[in-house]
Design an enzyme around this catalytic site. Sequence first.
Site, PDB file in Angstrom:
ATOM      1  N   HIS A   1       0.862  -1.265   0.011  1.00  0.00           N
ATOM      2  CA  HIS A   1      -0.105  -0.066  -0.038  1.00  0.00           C
ATOM      3  C   HIS A   1       0.836   1.062   0.003  1.00  0.00           C
ATOM      4  O   HIS A   1       0.286   2.554  -0.469  1.00  0.00           O
ATOM      5  CB  HIS A   1      -1.228  -0.074   1.185  1.00  0.00           C
ATOM      6  CG  HIS A   1      -0.722   0.448   2.458  1.00  0.00           C
ATOM      7  ND1 HIS A   1      -0.251  -0.595   3.410  1.00  0.00           N
ATOM      8  CD2 HIS A   1      -0.417   1.387   3.019  1.00  0.00           C
ATOM      9  CE1 HIS A   1       0.148  -0.088   4.513  1.00  0.00           C
ATOM     10  NE2 HIS A   1       0.108   1.282   4.424  1.00  0.00           N
TER      11      HIS A   1
ATOM     12  N   ASP B   1       0.174  -7.769   1.565  1.00  0.00           N
ATOM     13  CA  ASP B   1       0.546  -6.221   1.550  1.00  0.00           C
ATOM     14  C   ASP B   1       1.984  -5.978   1.714  1.00  0.00           C
ATOM     15  O   ASP B   1       2.713  -5.808   2.725  1.00  0.00           O
ATOM     16  CB  ASP B   1      -0.018  -5.479   2.611  1.00  0.00           C
ATOM     17  CG  ASP B   1       0.144  -4.008   2.732  1.00  0.00           C
ATOM     18  OD1 ASP B   1       0.473  -3.503   1.714  1.00  0.00           O
ATOM     19  OD2 ASP B   1       0.009  -3.069   3.785  1.00  0.00           O
TER      20      ASP B   1
ATOM     21  N   SER C   1       3.803   2.668   8.382  1.00  0.00           N
ATOM     22  CA  SER C   1       3.558   1.430   7.538  1.00  0.00           C
ATOM     23  C   SER C   1       4.756   1.271   6.460  1.00  0.00           C
ATOM     24  O   SER C   1       5.312   2.045   6.215  1.00  0.00           O
ATOM     25  CB  SER C   1       2.432   2.137   6.358  1.00  0.00           C
ATOM     26  OG  SER C   1       1.248   1.636   6.971  1.00  0.00           O
TER      27      SER C   1
END
Length: 244
Positions: free
Chosen positions: A66, A121, A203
């Site tokens: 992402h 991811d 992230s």
Amino acid sequence: MRGKRLAVIVAVIALVSGASTADAIVGGTPARVADTPWVVAITTTDGQLICGGALVAPDKVVTAAHCATIKGVVGRNQRPAEQLRVVAGRTDLRATGEGIEAAVANVWRHPEYKDVTKGDDVAVLTLARSLPYRTIALGEVGEDGVVLGWGRTAESSPPAMTLRKVTVPILPDAECVAKEPDYRPGAMLCAGRGGRDACAGDSGGPLVVRGRLAGVVSFGRGCARADEPGVYTRLAHYRSTLGF
Ligand code: ARG
């Protein structure tokens, strides 16, 4: 006299412990890239923090899919490599003279990646040059891990912009399934029982277990909430796909 002194000590302890839960990656402490030279930041070409990542080879960075995705009108597209930079060797991202900024030559996103909570991811950035920093090998999960990043120190705080780290307990799959409906046992791991967590801006960054890269920060509901563990991509599951 004695009672008063005790009251003061108790008040100080309460203050200090209260401050540490409200502070940090969330709940963590400052870290230095000199101690963990394989932790990198992923930024836009003008230096805005996008995500974290980890150097797994001199020219390869593992991050979250992402982080390499742009929401377009029709769907979620791969972010062009030329829009990304990898910043290594820089504890304070504002210290632009420090460390190395590398261009990205190629972006590989997991081919099954659809949406952050659906899993897969994971992405690998190939850098335009090799970096002279120590790399980290992939590894398995354990009882707990250390997560590092430049992101928010609380749900509604701005990103720290200086590297921070926190130790988080890794929860059994059964507990993750119960707490996170999208949890995929085996392909994800979840960590944290409140107070300590990754947050926005972290992230793609590393979860380190026994000195090895076990997870990639993927998603969470809020940050460091009591019943919302952080969810990570479990790298051991992707070892053969990644090829290292
Ligand atoms: N998805 C967020 C990001 O883009 C980070 C999610 C981690 N959140 C958490 N509570 N562990 O930076």
